[in-house]
Design a protein around this motif. Sequence first.
Motif, short mmCIF file in Angstrom:
data_model
loop_
_atom_site.label_atom_id
_atom_site.label_comp_id
_atom_site.label_asym_id
_atom_site.label_seq_id
_atom_site.Cartn_x
_atom_site.Cartn_y
_atom_site.Cartn_z
N ARG A 4 0.84 -1.18 0.00
CA ARG A 4 0.00 0.00 0.00
C ARG A 4 0.88 1.24 0.00
O ARG A 4 1.91 1.30 0.69
N THR A 5 0.49 2.24 -0.79
CA THR A 5 1.12 3.55 -0.75
C THR A 5 0.02 4.60 -0.78
O THR A 5 -1.16 4.27 -0.96
N SER A 6 0.40 5.85 -0.61
CA SER A 6 -0.56 6.94 -0.67
C SER A 6 0.04 8.09 -1.45
O SER A 6 1.18 8.50 -1.18
N CYS A 7 -0.71 8.60 -2.40
CA CYS A 7 -0.30 9.79 -3.14
C CYS A 7 -1.58 10.54 -3.50
O CYS A 7 -2.20 10.26 -4.54
N HIS A 8 -1.98 11.45 -2.63
CA HIS A 8 -3.26 12.13 -2.80
C HIS A 8 -3.09 13.61 -3.15
O HIS A 8 -4.05 14.37 -3.12
N LEU A 9 -1.90 14.02 -3.52
CA LEU A 9 -1.66 15.41 -3.89
C LEU A 9 -2.23 15.73 -5.26
O LEU A 9 -2.23 14.88 -6.16
N ALA A 10 -2.67 16.97 -5.40
CA ALA A 10 -3.09 17.44 -6.72
C ALA A 10 -1.85 17.56 -7.61
O ALA A 10 -0.71 17.65 -7.12
N VAL A 11 -2.06 17.58 -8.92
CA VAL A 11 -0.95 17.61 -9.87
C VAL A 11 -0.02 18.79 -9.61
O VAL A 11 1.21 18.62 -9.55
N GLU A 12 -0.57 19.98 -9.44
CA GLU A 12 0.28 21.17 -9.25
C GLU A 12 1.05 21.12 -7.93
O GLU A 12 2.20 21.57 -7.85
N LYS A 37 -3.71 10.72 -16.65
CA LYS A 37 -3.75 9.34 -16.16
C LYS A 37 -3.44 9.24 -14.66
O LYS A 37 -3.53 8.14 -14.09
N TYR A 38 -3.11 10.36 -14.05
CA TYR A 38 -2.80 10.36 -12.62
C TYR A 38 -4.09 10.49 -11.82
O TYR A 38 -4.87 11.41 -12.02
N CYS A 39 -4.29 9.56 -10.89
CA CYS A 39 -5.48 9.57 -10.02
C CYS A 39 -5.03 9.63 -8.57
O CYS A 39 -4.56 8.62 -8.01
N PRO A 40 -5.14 10.82 -7.93
CA PRO A 40 -4.75 10.91 -6.52
C PRO A 40 -5.56 9.94 -5.65
O PRO A 40 -6.74 9.71 -5.91
N SER A 41 -4.90 9.36 -4.66
CA SER A 41 -5.59 8.40 -3.81
C SER A 41 -4.88 8.29 -2.46
O SER A 41 -3.65 8.38 -2.38
N TYR A 42 -5.67 8.10 -1.41
CA TYR A 42 -5.12 7.84 -0.08
C TYR A 42 -4.75 6.38 0.10
O TYR A 42 -4.12 6.02 1.10
N ASN A 43 -5.14 5.54 -0.84
CA ASN A 43 -4.98 4.10 -0.65
C ASN A 43 -4.68 3.43 -1.99
O ASN A 43 -5.57 2.89 -2.63
N LYS A 44 -3.43 3.48 -2.40
CA LYS A 44 -3.03 2.88 -3.68
C LYS A 44 -2.55 1.45 -3.46
O LYS A 44 -1.73 1.18 -2.58
N SER A 45 -3.06 0.57 -4.27
CA SER A 45 -2.72 -0.85 -4.18
C SER A 45 -2.07 -1.29 -5.48
O SER A 45 -2.07 -0.57 -6.48
N PRO A 46 -1.46 -2.48 -5.50
CA PRO A 46 -0.88 -3.00 -6.75
C PRO A 46 -1.88 -2.98 -7.90
O PRO A 46 -3.08 -3.18 -7.70
N SER A 48 -2.67 -0.39 -9.48
CA SER A 48 -3.16 0.98 -9.64
C SER A 48 -2.06 1.83 -10.26
O SER A 48 -0.92 1.38 -10.42
N SER A 49 -2.38 3.08 -10.59
CA SER A 49 -1.42 3.97 -11.23
C SER A 49 -0.86 4.96 -10.20
O SER A 49 -1.61 5.54 -9.42
N SER A 50 0.45 5.12 -10.21
CA SER A 50 1.13 6.05 -9.29
C SER A 50 2.15 6.88 -10.06
O SER A 50 2.68 6.43 -11.09
N PRO A 51 2.47 8.08 -9.57
CA PRO A 51 3.46 8.92 -10.25
C PRO A 51 4.89 8.42 -10.01
O PRO A 51 5.24 8.05 -8.88
N VAL A 52 5.65 8.38 -11.07
CA VAL A 52 7.05 7.94 -10.99
C VAL A 52 7.93 9.06 -11.54
O VAL A 52 7.66 9.62 -12.60
N LEU A 53 8.99 9.38 -10.79
CA LEU A 53 9.94 10.42 -11.18
C LEU A 53 11.12 9.75 -11.89
O LEU A 53 11.70 8.79 -11.36
N LEU A 54 11.48 10.23 -13.07
CA LEU A 54 12.58 9.61 -13.83
C LEU A 54 13.26 10.63 -14.72
O LEU A 54 12.79 11.77 -14.87
N SER A 55 14.37 10.22 -15.29
CA SER A 55 15.16 11.12 -16.14
C SER A 55 14.48 11.35 -17.49
O SER A 55 13.89 10.43 -18.07
N ARG A 56 14.59 12.59 -17.98
CA ARG A 56 14.02 12.90 -19.29
C ARG A 56 14.70 12.09 -20.40
O ARG A 56 14.11 11.85 -21.46
N LEU A 57 15.93 11.66 -20.17
CA LEU A 57 16.68 10.94 -21.19
C LEU A 57 16.00 9.63 -21.59
O LEU A 57 16.24 9.09 -22.66
#
Length: 312
Positions: A4-12, A37-46, A48-57
């Motif tokens: 379980r993870t949580s990512c409930h922040l708005a995009v901005e 495609k980003y859906c904020p949620s207090y309860n993210k499970s396998p 589901s979609s979560s934001p991932v930070l990565l290199s532009r390259l």
Amino acid sequence: MCGRTSCHLAVEVLTRACAYRDRRGQQRLPEWRHPEKYCPSYNKSPQSSSPVLLSRLHFEKDADSSERIIAPMRWGLIPFWFKESDPSKLQFNTTNCRSDTIMEKRSFKSGSVGVADSPENWEKVWDNWRLLTMAGIFDCWEPPEGGDVLYSYTIITVDSCKGLSDIHPRMPAILDGEEAVSKWLDFGEVSTREALKLIHPTENITFHPVSSVVNNSRNNSPECLAPVNLVVKKELKASGSSQRMLQWLATKSPKKEDSKTPKKEESDVPQWSSQFLQKSSLPTKRGTAGLLEQWLKREKEEEPVAKRPYSQ
């Protein structure tokens, strides 16, 4: 381990929380790919979609590898070589991957590095609190029959730190600080061997127990994150049968003798009677020896006086 993870922040808000400095030291904000495609949620499970930070390259061939992108991805890595048309048919769990086997298993060897963001407090996320930046790898899968490309990721786990060892033997690989995040993402300048040195347990983490509400992935409210007190004692309530028993005992059980009941007079108490014994002012001794002693004493007192010899 990590389910379980949580990512409930708005995009901005999440964008500002991911602010960084590029190779030239300039303050930058990461750009989004497919923010819809980003859906904020207090309860993210396998799955589901979560934001991932990565290199532009990863997306632009000639880009600066220190520049960053945020892209929503499916949690649970689907390797590029998977041949089925339905990702859910993957026969093994790729939600997490162990740091000690990451370079050995075929599922993860081709993956690229990224960081899964899990904010803890959106009001202070860029002040006293930081994003929980967990190291991971991602892959790009194309359906064999054509269709949209699917980006998916897995979270790397390590041996648990001392503080968490009583809860679980594994914990997420947390990139502790901006320098660690930069080195992990900048695969253009940092080798894989050097990046893997960043993967180790950390004690720099706070945690608290939460309600079992989080066990159902359909629940999506702040209650999923609210601390709970594990030592609160629940008031025990008697069942219907127990209540009837208590009522019966209160009304039907024998009552104790009233302490105010007058005692019997001494004359009413049964006493020993015998032709050899009479009442005496002497205190009565208990037991057979006492009675015998009194009887002998009484016989001695009542013995007739001996006659004196007659003299003329």
